[in-house]
Design an enzyme around this catalytic site. Sequence first.
Site, mmCIF file in Angstrom:
data_model
loop_
_atom_site.group_PDB
_atom_site.id
_atom_site.type_symbol
_atom_site.label_atom_id
_atom_site.label_comp_id
_atom_site.label_asym_id
_atom_site.label_seq_id
_atom_site.Cartn_x
_atom_site.Cartn_y
_atom_site.Cartn_z
ATOM 1 N N ASP A 43 75.827 62.647 -13.379
ATOM 2 C CA ASP A 43 76.521 62.298 -14.550
ATOM 3 C C ASP A 43 76.189 61.567 -15.605
ATOM 4 O O ASP A 43 75.327 60.435 -15.408
ATOM 5 C CB ASP A 43 78.085 61.423 -14.119
ATOM 6 C CG ASP A 43 79.144 61.248 -15.273
ATOM 7 O OD1 ASP A 43 79.563 62.562 -15.803
ATOM 8 O OD2 ASP A 43 79.035 60.231 -15.774
ATOM 9 N N TYR A 48 75.381 57.519 -23.637
ATOM 10 C CA TYR A 48 74.230 56.920 -22.761
ATOM 11 C C TYR A 48 72.928 56.924 -23.459
ATOM 12 O O TYR A 48 72.361 56.021 -22.899
ATOM 13 C CB TYR A 48 74.480 57.337 -21.330
ATOM 14 C CG TYR A 48 75.822 57.353 -20.814
ATOM 15 C CD1 TYR A 48 76.851 56.678 -21.289
ATOM 16 C CD2 TYR A 48 76.002 58.168 -19.499
ATOM 17 C CE1 TYR A 48 78.257 56.808 -20.755
ATOM 18 C CE2 TYR A 48 77.345 57.952 -18.818
ATOM 19 C CZ TYR A 48 78.391 57.377 -19.554
ATOM 20 O OH TYR A 48 79.409 57.480 -18.769
ATOM 21 N N LYS A 73 78.917 64.509 -21.533
ATOM 22 C CA LYS A 73 80.291 64.160 -22.302
ATOM 23 C C LYS A 73 80.068 64.183 -23.794
ATOM 24 O O LYS A 73 78.904 63.619 -24.203
ATOM 25 C CB LYS A 73 80.986 62.782 -22.165
ATOM 26 C CG LYS A 73 80.938 62.493 -20.483
ATOM 27 C CD LYS A 73 81.388 61.052 -20.371
ATOM 28 C CE LYS A 73 81.125 60.759 -18.827
ATOM 29 N NZ LYS A 73 80.063 60.726 -18.449
ATOM 30 N N HIS A 104 84.734 62.662 -24.728
ATOM 31 C CA HIS A 104 84.476 61.177 -23.940
ATOM 32 C C HIS A 104 85.557 60.340 -24.309
ATOM 33 O O HIS A 104 85.702 59.431 -23.558
ATOM 34 C CB HIS A 104 83.162 60.818 -24.374
ATOM 35 C CG HIS A 104 82.534 59.740 -23.670
ATOM 36 N ND1 HIS A 104 81.136 59.491 -23.592
ATOM 37 C CD2 HIS A 104 82.954 58.670 -22.915
ATOM 38 C CE1 HIS A 104 80.925 58.439 -22.850
ATOM 39 N NE2 HIS A 104 82.053 57.991 -22.393
#
Length: 282
Positions: A43, A48, A73, A104
């Site tokens: 994931d 990120y 996401k 998200h």
Amino acid sequence: MDDIKLNNGTTIPALGIGTFQMQPDDAEAAVTSALHDGYRLVDTANAYLNEKATGRAIKASGVDRSQLYVSTKLWPSIYGDAAKAIDDTLARLQLDYIDLLFLHQPVGQVDDAYRAIEGAVSAGKVRSIGLSNFKVEQIRDLAERMDVRPSVIQAEAHPYYPQHDLKAYLSTIGAVLMAWYPLGHGDKTLLEQPVFARLAQAYGKTPAQIVLRWHVQSGNVVIPGSRNPEHIRANADVFDFELTDQDMADIAKVDRNKPYYVATDAALQGYLNFAPDFGAQK
């Protein structure tokens, strides 16, 4: 590892590696370790800023793509151009398709982005649709109006906050909960609850493994993140024992129905202003 069947007929591993708050080098090393140790769910997310690193680890792993499950996401600042964002994400991950693509956060041009993901599903670029951090009423609204129902909902969940109301609704549309903060986000009081120490001793496991097993038996998909190869290996070692009904009832007693994190309206609006060059990753 166990698999869970989704409402669109696909399956998702019950446990995977999360890369939240990992720098690219750390994410690449963590995913490499996880895939070596038998993980098949990975994931990540635009926000990120480690999709490229995650993609490198996946490519170098040698694991056949058909055996992998990759979720990522879209970030709200690019919901308005989601079709391009999906292609950009695929390029960063070096993949032909994404198994599970989330929106998200529940802010911005949500409808436009959701319909773009539906189009990507039709085009074979995405297999399943997910929503991250959406409330029950927001999920219900989309599930009732859109052509494709969401299959996975990512939200905070752990024994202090089991998400009973959310899961009750998800059962009506056949969707599955993917838990973030699954071990309490570093809150030692959770893992130090006497019930976890007792069960850890009884089963020859650690308190963290007991909590992860609780997630699995609760029907959650769980994605603990770790940079430590030993912890990554240990987190996956939860499929050789089963908690009893009494064990599960005892764990239920620590329920506080209180999350660690609650997104304010100000925070949600701030997410729209977070718009780095997602492609400029290491």
